[in-house]
Write a protein that holds these residues in place. Structure first.
Motif, PDB file in Angstrom:
ATOM      1  N   LEU A 141       3.480  -4.414  10.266  1.00 50.45           N
ATOM      2  CA  LEU A 141       3.650  -3.452   9.279  1.00 50.45           C
ATOM      3  C   LEU A 141       5.204  -3.521   8.593  1.00 50.45           C
ATOM      4  O   LEU A 141       5.915  -4.386   9.194  1.00 50.45           O
ATOM      5  N   LYS A 142       5.301  -3.027   7.434  1.00 49.05           N
ATOM      6  CA  LYS A 142       6.779  -3.042   6.773  1.00 49.05           C
ATOM      7  C   LYS A 142       7.209  -1.663   7.055  1.00 49.05           C
ATOM      8  O   LYS A 142       6.589  -0.496   6.694  1.00 49.05           O
ATOM      9  N   GLY A 143       8.390  -1.354   7.740  1.00 50.71           N
ATOM     10  CA  GLY A 143       8.591   0.079   8.050  1.00 50.71           C
ATOM     11  C   GLY A 143      10.137   0.234   7.686  1.00 50.71           C
ATOM     12  O   GLY A 143      10.856  -0.613   7.787  1.00 50.71           O
ATOM     13  N   GLN A 144      10.344   1.600   7.140  1.00 56.38           N
ATOM     14  CA  GLN A 144      11.582   1.992   6.796  1.00 56.38           C
ATOM     15  C   GLN A 144      11.771   3.429   7.510  1.00 56.38           C
ATOM     16  O   GLN A 144      11.014   4.296   6.866  1.00 56.38           O
ATOM     17  N   ASP A 192      15.250  11.283   9.875  1.00 61.05           N
ATOM     18  CA  ASP A 192      14.083  12.250  10.536  1.00 61.05           C
ATOM     19  C   ASP A 192      12.901  11.545  10.818  1.00 61.05           C
ATOM     20  O   ASP A 192      12.209  12.377  11.878  1.00 61.05           O
ATOM     21  N   SER A 193      12.539  10.436  10.381  1.00 58.54           N
ATOM     22  CA  SER A 193      11.140   9.869  10.834  1.00 58.54           C
ATOM     23  C   SER A 193      11.241   8.766  12.311  1.00 58.54           C
ATOM     24  O   SER A 193      10.336   8.281  12.541  1.00 58.54           O
ATOM     25  N   TYR A 194      12.570   8.729  12.349  1.00 55.55           N
ATOM     26  CA  TYR A 194      12.665   7.447  13.472  1.00 55.55           C
ATOM     27  C   TYR A 194      12.127   7.734  14.747  1.00 55.55           C
ATOM     28  O   TYR A 194      11.687   7.009  15.444  1.00 55.55           O
ATOM     29  N   PHE A 197      -0.508   4.969  12.222  1.00 57.40           N
ATOM     30  CA  PHE A 197       0.555   5.835  11.396  1.00 57.40           C
ATOM     31  C   PHE A 197       0.259   6.572  10.253  1.00 57.40           C
ATOM     32  O   PHE A 197       1.003   7.019   9.453  1.00 57.40           O
ATOM     33  N   ALA A 198      -1.328   6.349   9.827  1.00 56.69           N
ATOM     34  CA  ALA A 198      -1.667   6.936   8.703  1.00 56.69           C
ATOM     35  C   ALA A 198      -1.368   8.386   8.798  1.00 56.69           C
ATOM     36  O   ALA A 198      -0.995   8.878   7.655  1.00 56.69           O
ATOM     37  N   VAL A 217       6.204   4.510   7.337  1.00 57.63           N
ATOM     38  CA  VAL A 217       5.737   3.174   7.682  1.00 57.63           C
ATOM     39  C   VAL A 217       4.366   2.898   6.591  1.00 57.63           C
ATOM     40  O   VAL A 217       3.566   3.674   6.680  1.00 57.63           O
ATOM     41  N   SER A 218       4.287   1.622   6.196  1.00 61.23           N
ATOM     42  CA  SER A 218       3.066   1.313   5.346  1.00 61.23           C
ATOM     43  C   SER A 218       2.922  -0.126   5.560  1.00 61.23           C
ATOM     44  O   SER A 218       3.636  -0.977   5.874  1.00 61.23           O
ATOM     45  N   PRO A 219       1.441  -0.566   5.380  1.00 59.96           N
ATOM     46  CA  PRO A 219       1.371  -1.940   5.641  1.00 59.96           C
ATOM     47  C   PRO A 219       1.777  -2.941   4.591  1.00 59.96           C
ATOM     48  O   PRO A 219       1.687  -2.386   3.499  1.00 59.96           O
ATOM     49  N   VAL A 220       1.993  -4.119   4.960  1.00 62.03           N
ATOM     50  CA  VAL A 220       2.069  -5.194   3.984  1.00 62.03           C
ATOM     51  C   VAL A 220       0.987  -5.786   3.611  1.00 62.03           C
ATOM     52  O   VAL A 220       0.172  -6.244   4.232  1.00 62.03           O
ATOM     53  N   LEU A 221       0.514  -5.417   2.329  1.00 57.02           N
ATOM     54  CA  LEU A 221      -0.573  -5.729   1.617  1.00 57.02           C
ATOM     55  C   LEU A 221      -0.548  -7.151   0.740  1.00 57.02           C
ATOM     56  O   LEU A 221       0.387  -7.519   0.072  1.00 57.02           O
TER      57      LEU A 221
END
Length: 225
Positions: free
Chosen positions: A85-88, A92-94, A140-141, A147-151
């Protein structure tokens, strides 16, 4: 408060203050009557602490090396994994990121510890490598982790977010990114298909002063299509 209202308030108050404090300078250099442009840009600092952001702003005029940028403090959770995944993760979300990864109970370095960034990156990579990308995307949805997938270019247009935002358009049978940025009051027109070779030849030559016979002569000679 809406962001636009906040920006308008800041622009109005700062313009009045600066006009009062520096009237001669502003009259000399200000072009037109508007002090600020009606446009503005906002971005996300990745959850970096305010102290780091303030230091970054303060040091804008310093000629420090690129790697000395204090906003590198967020680098360790802006990591791309080819198969994962590509995560940032923001502050707050860590925690949510670690929960989904099953790492909340581990003694990990602070997300802002630059010296320990390689160690944290290595551990995250190990965990992400245990599942395929789509499995992580499903996990993670429904979480609050950023977090979002690398497409791939062939998948991006099918992502629900891109569909909802109409990020891609089809022009002349070819799918392509929609114009960006988009403005509420002045929407950009949808791009036109590229002209076919020779499509505008007659019109252009006519504007250049050629009559029909002259255009046909050029075409017969193979000079134009």
């Amino acid at each position: 408060m809406q962001l636009s209202a906040l920006v308008n308030s800041l622009e109005g108050a700062s313009a009045r203050y600066l006009r009062q404090e520096f009237p001669d300078h502003i009259r000399k250099y200000l072009w037109g009557n508007d002090f600020w442009s009606p446009s503005y840009f906002t971005t996300y600092a990745g959850g970096a602490p305010l102290a780091i952001i303030a230091e970054y702003i303060t040091n804008q005029n310093d000629q420090h090396p690129r790697n000395a940028n204090p906003l590198r403090a967020i680098a360790q959770y802006r990591i791309s994994f080819l198969r994962a995944l590509k995560g940032q993760a923001s502050s707050d979300s860590y925690g949510e990121l670690l929960d989904v990864l099953g790492l909340s109970g581990e003694d990990l370095p602070s997300q802002y510890d630059l010296d320990a960034a390689p160690e944290l990156k290595k551990r995250l990579a190990e965990v992400f490598a245990t599942r395929p990308r789509d499995e992580w995307a499903a996990l993670f949805a429904d979480s609050d982790a950023c977090v979002s997938p690398v497409l791939s270019p062939w998948e991006a247009h099918e992502h629900p977010h891109n569909k909802e935002r109409e990020t891609f358009v089809e022009v002349g049978g070819i799918r392509q990114p929609a114009p960006a940025p988009r403005f509420g009051r002045t929407p950009a027109p949808v791009p036109r298909p590229a002209p076919r070779p020779g499509q505008d030849t007659d019109a252009i030559l006519a504007q250049a002063g050629y009559d029909a016979a002259g255009i046909e002569q050029l075409r017969s000679a193979g000079a134009v299509e």
